[in-house]
Design a protein around this motif. Structure first.
Motif, PDB file in Angstrom:
ATOM      1  N   ARG A  38      67.292  15.575  90.484  1.00 51.08           N
ATOM      2  CA  ARG A  38      68.618  15.859  91.014  1.00 51.08           C
ATOM      3  C   ARG A  38      68.895  17.357  90.968  1.00 51.08           C
ATOM      4  NH1 ARG A  38      74.374  14.443  88.162  1.00 51.08           N
ATOM      5  NH2 ARG A  38      75.740  14.767  89.960  1.00 51.08           N
ATOM      6  N   SER A  79      72.937  17.166  94.792  1.00 52.56           N
ATOM      7  CA  SER A  79      72.234  16.262  95.688  1.00 52.56           C
ATOM      8  C   SER A  79      72.234  14.855  95.102  1.00 52.56           C
ATOM      9  CB  SER A  79      70.788  16.737  95.878  1.00 52.56           C
ATOM     10  OG  SER A  79      70.073  16.615  94.651  1.00 52.56           O
ATOM     11  N   ASN A  80      71.936  13.895  95.948  1.00 53.04           N
ATOM     12  CA  ASN A  80      71.710  12.549  95.444  1.00 53.04           C
ATOM     13  C   ASN A  80      70.453  12.538  94.579  1.00 53.04           C
ATOM     14  OD1 ASN A  80      73.929  11.493  96.856  1.00 53.04           O
ATOM     15  ND2 ASN A  80      72.688  11.187  98.699  1.00 53.04           N
ATOM     16  N   SER A 119      61.840  17.156 100.053  1.00 54.10           N
ATOM     17  CA  SER A 119      63.265  16.924 100.243  1.00 54.10           C
ATOM     18  C   SER A 119      63.924  18.111 100.937  1.00 54.10           C
ATOM     19  CB  SER A 119      63.931  16.659  98.890  1.00 54.10           C
ATOM     20  OG  SER A 119      65.334  16.562  99.020  1.00 54.10           O
ATOM     21  N   TRP A 120      63.560  19.315 100.523  1.00 58.80           N
ATOM     22  CA  TRP A 120      64.124  20.518 101.147  1.00 58.80           C
ATOM     23  C   TRP A 120      63.702  20.609 102.610  1.00 58.80           C
ATOM     24  CZ3 TRP A 120      67.797  23.952 100.221  1.00 58.80           C
ATOM     25  CH2 TRP A 120      67.829  25.114 100.996  1.00 58.80           C
ATOM     26  N   GLU A 172      65.684  18.360 104.922  1.00 58.41           N
ATOM     27  CA  GLU A 172      67.058  18.786 105.160  1.00 58.41           C
ATOM     28  C   GLU A 172      67.136  19.963 106.127  1.00 58.41           C
ATOM     29  OE1 GLU A 172      68.744  19.703 101.396  1.00 58.41           O
ATOM     30  OE2 GLU A 172      68.695  17.641 100.659  1.00 58.41           O
TER      31      GLU A 172
END
Length: 355
Positions: free
Chosen positions: A226, A234-235, A264-265, A268
């Motif tokens: 997280r 973030s989630n 993840s980055w 996004e």
């Protein structure tokens, strides 16, 4: 294409704390220190072979840096000629050769424009906005409860010795010093205490922290990740990883966590094909020093294709901006430079946020 005007407002103009040099375009498109070794009938042939091998390694690392791994795996191996065209230069270090052997460490720099065109031509979405540095907080949650700075935290020790390849998210590992122990408690880390975590990140020159929790069980490890910072949290990402015979490879777990953070980055910040946006911005200023600071930020926004100054006065500048991607992606990029876009009365306002 649509155009939208917005204001750029800076609080306390005399205090200009804008992040400018987290990662330049050249650094993002450079793969450093690739170890190469090759044998041939003569030194020149061995060197040429080593450099060619290094190009392929550099290309694979570059694609993995910018492109989601699922898409990157589908890309076919490229010819030497293609890679030679995409690379604009290389640097050699620790060079050593004999009559038949060549070894060195080579850094390769790719042409950003040509590589972007290559990715678009191959229908690959990619990210190139670099995050502000993040500070990792590694917690081991075992049968006795969560531990952070204790000697029993083998997960933290694995992070301390991890090899950190350059990615779009620069990662910092805390030193586990006495001051660290005093500055951040396990409860603050597990509870996501924003003030404590932000103050702790500041001591390392970071803005955000990433809490990474490893929770082993009989035959698996639960991994929780997280990101917490000034621009929100973030989630929590969760992954259950099976292990054999309850033997936990924390070194491999660290690399897995790094992969999750980078992926993840990228997800996004993906740029879809040739999508572009254009906006018009009013930039309030109160001095040339202020304006120069803003321009330095804009010059280092990698998703900003171009900006033109339409009008400049003592109080504001009127500029047109051409964006690779969406306004939202520009907002994410600006956040990494300590700026933030908010929407007020159907207008965008960019405000400065301080560490």
């Amino acid at each position: 294409m649509y155009y939208k005007s917005f204001l750029i407002v800076f609080f306390t103009p005399l205090l200009i704390t804008l992040y400018i040099n987290w990662a330049s375009a050249e650094e993002i498109y450079t793969v450093r220190d690739i170890p190469v070794e090759a044998f041939a009938d003569n030194p020149s042939a061995a060197k040429a072979k080593a450099i060619a091998n290094g190009r392929h390694i550099a290309f694979e690392r570059m694609i993995n840096r910018l492109v989601p791994l699922n898409s990157a795996k589908a890309l076919e191996e490229q010819s030497d000629q293609t890679l030679d065209n995409l690379i604009i230069g290389f640097e050699v270090a620790n060079e050593n050769s004999t009559s038949m052997r060549y070894i060195a460490n080579i850094s390769f720099t790719f042409d950003p424009v040509l590589l972007r065109n290559f990715l678009v031509h191959n229908n690959l979405s990619f990210a190139e906005t670099s995050s502000a540095p993040v500070l990792i907080i590694p917690v081991l949650d075992n049968d006795n409860g969560p531990v952070l700075w204790e000697e029993s935290n083998v997960f933290r020790k694995a992070w301390a010795k991890a090899l950190l390849d350059v990615g779009l998210v620069p990662i910092i590992i805390p030193r586990s010093s006495i001051s660290d122990i005093n500055d951040l408690s396990t409860d603050d880390a597990m509870g996501g205490n924003l003030e404590a975590l932000t103050n702790f990140a500041r001591t390392y020159g970071a803005r955000d922290t990433i809490i990474v929790v490893a929770k082993p069980s009989n035959n698996s490890i639960d991994l929780f990740i997280r990101r917490i910072g000034l621009f929100g949290s973030s989630n929590t990402m969760k992954k259950n990883i099976l292990v054999d015979d309850s033997e936990y490879n924390y070194d491999a777990l660290v690399q897995y966590a790094i992969g999750m953070i980078q992926e993840s980055w990228k997800s996004e910040n993906l740029i879809q094909g040739k999508l572009e946006s254009q906006i018009t911005a009013i930039v309030p200023i109160d001095s040339m020093r202020h304006w120069v600071a803003i321009r330095k930020v804009l010059d280092n926004i990698i998703v900003l294709l171009k900006y033109d100054v339409v009008q400049l006065s003592k109080k504001n500048a009127l500029i047109n901006l051409r964006i690779r991607g969406t306004v939202k992606q520009l907002g994410i990029a600006l956040e990494q430079k300590n700026l933030r876009i908010i929407s007020v009365d159907d207008k965008y306002i960019i405000v400065q946020t301080y560490l």
